[in-house]
Design a protein around this motif. Structure first.
Motif, PDB file in Angstrom:
ATOM      1  N   LEU A  18       6.217  -6.189  -8.633  1.00  0.00           N
ATOM      2  CA  LEU A  18       6.514  -7.408  -7.870  1.00  0.00           C
ATOM      3  C   LEU A  18       5.453  -7.671  -6.811  1.00  0.00           C
ATOM      4  O   LEU A  18       5.023  -8.820  -6.614  1.00  0.00           O
ATOM      5  N   PHE A  19       5.018  -6.627  -6.110  1.00  0.00           N
ATOM      6  CA  PHE A  19       4.006  -6.795  -5.072  1.00  0.00           C
ATOM      7  C   PHE A  19       2.650  -7.151  -5.665  1.00  0.00           C
ATOM      8  O   PHE A  19       1.858  -7.844  -5.033  1.00  0.00           O
ATOM      9  N   GLU A  20       2.395  -6.686  -6.858  1.00  0.00           N
ATOM     10  CA  GLU A  20       1.131  -7.013  -7.510  1.00  0.00           C
ATOM     11  C   GLU A  20       1.081  -8.489  -7.874  1.00  0.00           C
ATOM     12  O   GLU A  20       0.042  -9.149  -7.735  1.00  0.00           O
ATOM     13  N   LYS A  21       2.215  -9.049  -8.299  1.00  0.00           N
ATOM     14  CA  LYS A  21       2.263 -10.459  -8.707  1.00  0.00           C
ATOM     15  C   LYS A  21       2.227 -11.408  -7.514  1.00  0.00           C
ATOM     16  O   LYS A  21       1.502 -12.405  -7.516  1.00  0.00           O
ATOM     17  N   ASP A  22       3.034 -11.120  -6.501  1.00  0.00           N
ATOM     18  CA  ASP A  22       3.136 -12.034  -5.344  1.00  0.00           C
ATOM     19  C   ASP A  22       3.574 -11.219  -4.119  1.00  0.00           C
ATOM     20  O   ASP A  22       4.778 -11.070  -3.872  1.00  0.00           O
ATOM     21  N   PRO A  23       2.625 -10.698  -3.349  1.00  0.00           N
ATOM     22  CA  PRO A  23       2.971  -9.808  -2.224  1.00  0.00           C
ATOM     23  C   PRO A  23       3.920 -10.423  -1.208  1.00  0.00           C
ATOM     24  O   PRO A  23       4.860  -9.761  -0.761  1.00  0.00           O
ATOM     25  N   MET A  24       3.740 -11.688  -0.831  1.00  0.00           N
ATOM     26  CA  MET A  24       4.587 -12.290   0.192  1.00  0.00           C
ATOM     27  C   MET A  24       6.017 -12.482  -0.300  1.00  0.00           C
ATOM     28  O   MET A  24       6.984 -12.175   0.402  1.00  0.00           O
ATOM     29  N   GLY A  73       0.815  -1.216   0.000  1.00  0.00           N
ATOM     30  CA  GLY A  73       0.000   0.000   0.000  1.00  0.00           C
ATOM     31  C   GLY A  73       0.845   1.261   0.000  1.00  0.00           C
ATOM     32  O   GLY A  73       0.509   2.256  -0.646  1.00  0.00           O
ATOM     33  N   HIS A  74       1.961   1.220   0.742  1.00  0.00           N
ATOM     34  CA  HIS A  74       2.871   2.369   0.778  1.00  0.00           C
ATOM     35  C   HIS A  74       3.411   2.665  -0.619  1.00  0.00           C
ATOM     36  O   HIS A  74       3.430   3.820  -1.060  1.00  0.00           O
ATOM     37  N   LEU A  75       3.841   1.630  -1.333  1.00  0.00           N
ATOM     38  CA  LEU A  75       4.383   1.820  -2.674  1.00  0.00           C
ATOM     39  C   LEU A  75       3.318   2.326  -3.643  1.00  0.00           C
ATOM     40  O   LEU A  75       3.558   3.244  -4.430  1.00  0.00           O
ATOM     41  N   GLU A  76       2.129   1.728  -3.558  1.00  0.00           N
ATOM     42  CA  GLU A  76       1.052   2.136  -4.464  1.00  0.00           C
ATOM     43  C   GLU A  76       0.615   3.570  -4.213  1.00  0.00           C
ATOM     44  O   GLU A  76       0.219   4.277  -5.146  1.00  0.00           O
ATOM     45  N   SER A  77       0.699   4.010  -2.962  1.00  0.00           N
ATOM     46  CA  SER A  77       0.288   5.385  -2.648  1.00  0.00           C
ATOM     47  C   SER A  77       1.177   6.397  -3.346  1.00  0.00           C
ATOM     48  O   SER A  77       0.757   7.521  -3.619  1.00  0.00           O
ATOM     49  N   TRP A  78       2.418   5.987  -3.641  1.00  0.00           N
ATOM     50  CA  TRP A  78       3.338   6.904  -4.320  1.00  0.00           C
ATOM     51  C   TRP A  78       3.176   6.866  -5.837  1.00  0.00           C
ATOM     52  O   TRP A  78       3.796   7.655  -6.552  1.00  0.00           O
ATOM     53  N   LYS A  79       2.350   5.958  -6.348  1.00  0.00           N
ATOM     54  CA  LYS A  79       2.043   5.961  -7.785  1.00  0.00           C
ATOM     55  C   LYS A  79       0.783   6.773  -8.068  1.00  0.00           C
ATOM     56  O   LYS A  79       0.397   6.952  -9.221  1.00  0.00           O
ATOM     57  N   ASP A  80       0.173   7.251  -6.998  1.00  0.00           N
ATOM     58  CA  ASP A  80      -1.009   8.099  -7.134  1.00  0.00           C
ATOM     59  C   ASP A  80      -0.644   9.313  -8.001  1.00  0.00           C
ATOM     60  O   ASP A  80       0.363   9.972  -7.775  1.00  0.00           O
ATOM     61  N   GLU A  81      -1.477   9.592  -8.999  1.00  0.00           N
ATOM     62  CA  GLU A  81      -1.172  10.705  -9.906  1.00  0.00           C
ATOM     63  C   GLU A  81      -1.000  12.022  -9.174  1.00  0.00           C
ATOM     64  O   GLU A  81      -0.174  12.863  -9.540  1.00  0.00           O
ATOM     65  N   GLU A  82      -1.793  12.249  -8.136  1.00  0.00           N
ATOM     66  CA  GLU A  82      -1.725  13.517  -7.417  1.00  0.00           C
ATOM     67  C   GLU A  82      -0.393  13.691  -6.711  1.00  0.00           C
ATOM     68  O   GLU A  82       0.042  14.800  -6.437  1.00  0.00           O
ATOM     69  N   ARG A  83       0.266  12.596  -6.383  1.00  0.00           N
ATOM     70  CA  ARG A  83       1.567  12.702  -5.727  1.00  0.00           C
ATOM     71  C   ARG A  83       2.681  12.933  -6.749  1.00  0.00           C
ATOM     72  O   ARG A  83       3.767  13.346  -6.387  1.00  0.00           O
ATOM     73  N   GLY A  84       2.411  12.623  -8.009  1.00  0.00           N
ATOM     74  CA  GLY A  84       3.326  12.977  -9.069  1.00  0.00           C
ATOM     75  C   GLY A  84       4.682  12.306  -9.019  1.00  0.00           C
ATOM     76  O   GLY A  84       5.672  12.876  -9.470  1.00  0.00           O
ATOM     77  N   PHE A  85       4.765  11.097  -8.512  1.00  0.00           N
ATOM     78  CA  PHE A  85       6.067  10.413  -8.431  1.00  0.00           C
ATOM     79  C   PHE A  85       6.052   9.207  -9.355  1.00  0.00           C
ATOM     80  O   PHE A  85       5.185   8.359  -9.280  1.00  0.00           O
ATOM     81  N   GLU A  86       7.010   9.134 -10.242  1.00  0.00           N
ATOM     82  CA  GLU A  86       7.201   7.961 -11.082  1.00  0.00           C
ATOM     83  C   GLU A  86       8.682   7.637 -11.104  1.00  0.00           C
ATOM     84  O   GLU A  86       9.530   8.514 -11.013  1.00  0.00           O
ATOM     85  N   GLU A 113      11.699   4.148 -12.074  1.00  0.00           N
ATOM     86  CA  GLU A 113      11.938   2.752 -12.398  1.00  0.00           C
ATOM     87  C   GLU A 113      11.896   1.861 -11.163  1.00  0.00           C
ATOM     88  O   GLU A 113      11.292   0.783 -11.180  1.00  0.00           O
ATOM     89  N   ASP A 114      12.523   2.322 -10.066  1.00  0.00           N
ATOM     90  CA  ASP A 114      12.537   1.513  -8.848  1.00  0.00           C
ATOM     91  C   ASP A 114      11.139   1.316  -8.293  1.00  0.00           C
ATOM     92  O   ASP A 114      10.776   0.221  -7.854  1.00  0.00           O
ATOM     93  N   LEU A 115      10.348   2.392  -8.310  1.00  0.00           N
ATOM     94  CA  LEU A 115       8.988   2.301  -7.783  1.00  0.00           C
ATOM     95  C   LEU A 115       8.153   1.337  -8.614  1.00  0.00           C
ATOM     96  O   LEU A 115       7.460   0.468  -8.078  1.00  0.00           O
TER      97      LEU A 115
END
Length: 565
Positions: free
Chosen positions: A539-545, A516-529, A531-533
């Protein structure tokens, strides 16, 4: 350093003189002596300077929660030791009966207590008063553990002075339980003839939380909540899975009216005061004796689905009555509420709002049941309770190879879950910004060494800004000419980590929190993009654990590189 070593079994003692140039403070002393069956209470070397915030009492011992060496600190109780011309007290052995240690300039004694000692209508606060009633001097300070230490692994240590009824807490690590169960000590009275503290002008850098104009805030509670906004953790960290819109609605319609508006608009009902230091910083916020601080408020408030200030105050009062660690208790209650379906991640905003009363009443009942020994299944703490449960994945805790664990602090930040030691304290980087895990590990490691140095110096966190800037000068002042004080404490931090052996996150809730922390930084309003993110969110989308283990390993690599001294 002047160390009083007491064997409470036979009351024998030694007074040891340790060359200051060889040891900075109590943490280094504890690790150097290597007596991990002992409990050490000590002061940093700055206590003789008269600097405000330099009398923090540092307690070192094996934690019954993490099953590893632990450090916890509280207020200005160290003034009692300073007034007795002592730098540290070391306890070994176990008293034959429940006892209190009395220390004065004339010596010490282990005083038996009657079997009704813990029966007091005012709980831990009353036990401190009972201990202080035996003092002969107004410069006395007392430490006490609450009745909760008898029935749990997360009992705290409380302290106050004869002349100031503001209570400080060494809350984390269950060191109150350690004093009681390993030494059979329920209280320590430092009967000093008078305060050795002389006021000196406060150095720039201390933050007065009575009024912080940058946040229009009063106290650590409001300063943190207003600063976190929609990133304030709620309902057992399930809010990490919510959309920003959902989190913002909780903040605007529940947190603000329930806590922030009450505190900002009810005429400043919580009062600011010092912990007992001669200091301008109004670090203590209280309402009717109940502490108004961020960690207990968040742990026993939004974390368990309770957003009204008066209800949270009631829960904190109940927690303090028994002398529990509020963060561990809040983690336990939140997990119990979710596993019994009082809380759930599919609840609508309206359901979260309307279940507050049920959450409050259930939590109040749970505190009473744990305190009375009726819920021994929860007595060993969150990690132990959840480890063998089918609801393990709903728990958020830090674990280690020693078989121990502890609930983390209430920040939605990967840094609070980093493999540092002691676990569950501020010895980490807990910013909410996105930082790739390897770089974050470096920051966590550096922060851990600095925080450990501040603990070893016995300095209050409100004095840390100027102290951090002058760490090396402070080292030179106390005889460390040939030792870089940061590197010294980086090595000590490494030793603590090795003795703790933190493990990768073991539950789905921890993975959800990072995801959730990582996804919150992909929010358009936060304006952060970046490669690392994108790499980590994929990776978390495919297999969180699996992703969480890889993320933890990168964190650890970054930490280890920084620790190569």
């Amino acid at each position: 350093m002047r160390l009083l070593s007491i064997n409470v079994d036979d009351e024998s003692s030694d007074v040891l003189f340790i060359v200051q140039a060889r040891t900075v403070g109590p943490v280094e002393l504890f690790l150097k002596r290597g007596r991990f069956d002992s409990t050490l209470l000590g002061l940093g070397p700055l206590h003789t300077s008269g600097l405000p915030g330099s009398h923090r009492l540092v307690i070192c011992g094996m934690s019954g929660l993490t099953l590893s060496p632990y450090i916890s600190t509280l207020g200005s109780v160290g003034q009692g030791l300073s007034g007795l011309d002592l730098d540290a007290v070391e306890l070994t052995g176990k008293a034959r009966v429940l006892s209190m240690i009395y220390i004065s300039k004339n010596g010490h004694k282990v005083m038996p207590l009657d079997s009704k000692w813990f029966r007091h209508v005012r709980g831990t606060r009353g036990l401190l008063e009972k201990a202080l009633s035996r003092a002969e001097h107004e410069g006395a300070w007392a430490l006490a553990v609450g009745s909760g230490a008898r029935v749990s692994a997360f009992g705290s240590v409380a302290g106050r002075s004869f002349y100031n009824d503001s209570i400080s807490w060494a809350g984390r690590g269950g060191l109150g339980t350690r004093l009681l169960k390993e030494h059979n000590i329920a209280a320590i009275l430092l009967d000093a003839p008078g305060s050795a503290v002389k006021a000196v002008p406060m150095r720039p850098g201390g933050k007065d939380f009575l009024f912080d104009p940058r946040l229009s805030a009063k106290g650590t509670l409001v300063a943190n909540l207003e600063g976190l906004g929609d990133r304030a953790l709620c309902i057992n960290a399930m809010s990490a899975k919510f959309s920003r819109k959902e989190r913002s609605r909780i903040f605007e319609d529940l947190l603000k009216p329930g806590m922030l508006r009450d505190e900002n608009e009810k005429g400043g009902m919580s009062r600011g005061r010092s912990c007992g230091e001669v200091c301008q910083i109004a670090c203590r916020r209280e309402i009717g004796g109940a502490r108004v601080d961020f960690q207990p408020f968040s742990s026993l408030g939004p974390n368990i689905g309770v957003f009204g200030r008066d209800h949270v105050l009631s829960l904190i009062t109940a927690c303090d009555y028994h002398g529990f660690d509020a963060v561990e208790l809040g983690g336990l209650i939140a997990w119990e509420l979710e596993r019994t379906s009082v809380l759930n991640d599919s609840a609508s905003f309206e359901e979260i709002r309307d279940r507050q009363e049920e959450c409050y009443k259930t939590a109040l009942s749970l505190i009473s049941d744990i305190g009375s020994g009726k819920r021994m299944d929860l007595a060993a703490g969150l990690a132990a309770a959840a480890s063998d449960s089918r609801d393990r994945d709903k728990a958020l805790f830090l674990s280690n190879a020693r078989g121990g664990g502890i609930a983390p602090l209430q920040y939605w930040s990967p840094g609070v879950l980093a493999p540092v030691a002691p676990q569950g304290r501020y010895h980490t980087y807990f910013g909410t910004d996105f930082i790739p895990p390897f770089e974050l590990g470096r920051l966590c490691s550096e922060r851990s060494a600095i925080e450990l140095a501040l603990d070893d110096l016995g300095l209050c966190r409100f004095q840390q800004e100027w102290a951090e800037e002058q760490l090396e000068e402070l080292g030179l002042l106390y005889g460390k000419e040939d030792e870089n004080i940061f590197k010294l404490h980086a090595r000590m931090s490494k030793e603590l980590i090795e003795r703790t052996s933190p493990l990768p996150w073991a539950t789905a809730r921890a993975a959800e929190m990072i995801k959730g922390h990582l996804e919150s930084w992909k929010d358009e309003e936060r304006g952060f993009e970046g490669e690392d993110l994108s790499k980590w969110t994929d990776l978390f989308e495919k297999d969180p654990m699996s992703a969480s283990i890889s993320y933890w390993q990168e964190l650890k690599k970054g930490m280890e590189e920084t620790m190569i001294i």
